[in-house]
Design a protein around this motif. Structure first.
Motif, PDB file in Angstrom:
ATOM      1  N   GLN A   1      20.426  47.372 -17.889  1.00  0.00           N
ATOM      2  CA  GLN A   1      20.809  46.447 -17.586  1.00  0.00           C
ATOM      3  C   GLN A   1      19.631  45.830 -17.008  1.00  0.00           C
ATOM      4  OE1 GLN A   1      23.332  46.660 -14.341  1.00  0.00           O
ATOM      5  NE2 GLN A   1      24.814  47.019 -14.742  1.00  0.00           N
ATOM      6  N   GLU A   2      19.729  44.766 -16.848  1.00  0.00           N
ATOM      7  CA  GLU A   2      18.890  43.906 -16.338  1.00  0.00           C
ATOM      8  C   GLU A   2      18.630  43.565 -15.159  1.00  0.00           C
ATOM      9  OE1 GLU A   2      17.434  38.745 -17.574  1.00  0.00           O
ATOM     10  OE2 GLU A   2      19.061  38.898 -15.835  1.00  0.00           O
ATOM     11  N   VAL A   3      17.705  43.679 -13.967  1.00  0.00           N
ATOM     12  CA  VAL A   3      17.704  43.837 -13.175  1.00  0.00           C
ATOM     13  C   VAL A   3      16.787  42.570 -12.065  1.00  0.00           C
ATOM     14  CG1 VAL A   3      16.246  44.670 -11.161  1.00  0.00           C
ATOM     15  CG2 VAL A   3      17.483  46.352 -12.559  1.00  0.00           C
ATOM     16  N   ASN A   4      17.734  42.043 -11.307  1.00  0.00           N
ATOM     17  CA  ASN A   4      16.748  40.700 -10.952  1.00  0.00           C
ATOM     18  C   ASN A   4      16.168  41.044  -9.338  1.00  0.00           C
ATOM     19  OD1 ASN A   4      16.733  39.230 -12.462  1.00  0.00           O
ATOM     20  ND2 ASN A   4      19.020  39.410 -12.719  1.00  0.00           N
ATOM     21  N   ILE A   5      14.632  41.289  -9.018  1.00  0.00           N
ATOM     22  CA  ILE A   5      14.295  41.256  -7.663  1.00  0.00           C
ATOM     23  C   ILE A   5      13.785  39.823  -7.025  1.00  0.00           C
ATOM     24  CG2 ILE A   5      13.201  43.101  -6.255  1.00  0.00           C
ATOM     25  CD1 ILE A   5      12.804  44.534  -9.239  1.00  0.00           C
ATOM     26  N   THR A   6      14.665  40.303  -5.835  1.00  0.00           N
ATOM     27  CA  THR A   6      14.420  38.706  -5.008  1.00  0.00           C
ATOM     28  C   THR A   6      13.117  38.847  -3.901  1.00  0.00           C
ATOM     29  OG1 THR A   6      16.114  38.950  -3.395  1.00  0.00           O
ATOM     30  CG2 THR A   6      17.237  37.737  -5.989  1.00  0.00           C
ATOM     31  N   CYS A   7      12.447  37.779  -3.661  1.00  0.00           N
ATOM     32  CA  CYS A   7      11.546  37.422  -2.718  1.00  0.00           C
ATOM     33  C   CYS A   7      12.002  36.136  -2.468  1.00  0.00           C
ATOM     34  CB  CYS A   7      10.405  37.993  -3.163  1.00  0.00           C
ATOM     35  SG  CYS A   7       8.752  37.892  -2.162  1.00  0.00           S
ATOM     36  N   SER A   8      11.816  36.339  -0.595  1.00  0.00           N
ATOM     37  CA  SER A   8      11.939  34.996   0.267  1.00  0.00           C
ATOM     38  C   SER A   8       9.703  34.559   0.495  1.00  0.00           C
ATOM     39  CB  SER A   8      12.113  34.742   1.066  1.00  0.00           C
ATOM     40  OG  SER A   8      12.500  35.645   2.199  1.00  0.00           O
ATOM     41  N   HIS A   9       9.837  33.772   0.683  1.00  0.00           N
ATOM     42  CA  HIS A   9       8.090  33.346   1.181  1.00  0.00           C
ATOM     43  C   HIS A   9       8.149  31.571   1.817  1.00  0.00           C
ATOM     44  CE1 HIS A   9       8.277  32.409  -2.871  1.00  0.00           C
ATOM     45  NE2 HIS A   9       8.151  33.800  -3.565  1.00  0.00           N
TER      46      HIS A   9
ATOM     47  N   TYR B   1       8.763  48.048  -5.590  1.00  0.00           N
ATOM     48  CA  TYR B   1       8.268  46.697  -6.500  1.00  0.00           C
ATOM     49  C   TYR B   1       8.057  45.574  -4.794  1.00  0.00           C
ATOM     50  CZ  TYR B   1       9.543  47.844 -10.636  1.00  0.00           C
ATOM     51  OH  TYR B   1      10.131  48.647 -12.294  1.00  0.00           O
ATOM     52  N   TYR B   2       6.794  44.985  -5.480  1.00  0.00           N
ATOM     53  CA  TYR B   2       5.428  44.349  -4.570  1.00  0.00           C
ATOM     54  C   TYR B   2       5.156  43.147  -4.952  1.00  0.00           C
ATOM     55  CZ  TYR B   2       4.736  48.814  -2.264  1.00  0.00           C
ATOM     56  OH  TYR B   2       4.150  50.114  -1.465  1.00  0.00           O
TER      57      TYR B   2
END
Lengths: 116, 110
Positions: B16-24, B86-87
């Motif tokens: 699958q495609e993986v989408n990893i989110t981050c807020s800044h 994942y950072y």
């Protein structure tokens, strides 16, 4: 692919002893760093080194720590009078440019320090 | 340094495609968004860096909306070997230290 190499991979020492962790950065890189990661915790910045001097250090990097580039290839971290809380994985890294410009630091595999 | 917030962990199925989110939310004008990957007992490894819109390399894509208050790392067709932390980091131009957060533990399931 060029890589950062670190020795030893694991060192066990008694509290109060001095340890030296060694790193060979990528040969054409100009910036060198030490980071550490206590088990289960975040990767923490210790120090950056450029042009044969420390360019930045964190509050963790106190008088107990020192860095040196004794020759054209090695970059060392010395920890004096080790304490139990110094037990961690220590990562050396190098980069061709400033972290804030290229973003890309190349990290070594780490040296695990265990203080008993 | 702008603080980043990521989910603690996520699972994904192999392929699958993986989408990893981050807020800044507090990102500054001269800040870049950088992503690293870390496998157990190894040093972090650079994945990708961007400033705005979309950046793609051979490993991943990075999507940054116009307000730059968040970003999404997209990994196409993950394999079991993509299981890692994942950072997301915000790095100020001219700065020389990386501030790692707790990261997002991604587990790829067969």
């Amino acid at each position: 692919e060029p890589e950062v190499t670190q020795t030893p991979s694991h060192q066990v020492t008694q509290m109060g002893q001095e340890v030296i962790l060694r790193c060979v950065p990528i040969s054409n890189h100009l910036y060198f760093y030490w980071y550490r990661q206590i088990l289960g915790q975040k990767v923490e910045f210790l120090v950056s080194f450029y042009n044969n001097e420390i360019s930045e250090k964190s509050e963790i990097f106190d008088d107990q720590f020192s860095v040196e580039r004794p020759d054209g290839s090695n970059f060392t971290l010395k920890i004096r009078s080790t304490k139990l809380e110094d037990s961690a994985m220590y990562f050396c890294a190098s980069s061709a440019g400033l972290a804030g410009v290229t973003g890309e630091l190349f990290f070594g595999e780490g040296s695990r320090l265990t203080v008993l | 340094l702008a603080k980043t917030t990521q989910p603690i962990s996520m699972d994904s199925y192999e392929g699958q495609e993986v989408n990893i989110t981050c807020s800044h939310n507090n990102i500054a004008t001269n800040d870049y968004i950088t992503w690293y990957q870390q496998f157990p007992s190894q040093g972090p490894r650079f994945i990708i860096q961007g400033y705005k819109t979309k950046v793609t390399n051979e490993v991943a894509s990075l999507f940054i909306p116009a307000d730059r208050k968040s970003s999404t790392l997209s990994l196409p067709r993950v394999s079991l070997s993509d299981t890692a932390v994942y950072y997301c980091l915000v790095v100020s131009y001219g700065n020389n230290r990386l501030a790692f957060g707790k990261g997002n533990q991604v587990v790829v399931i067969p």
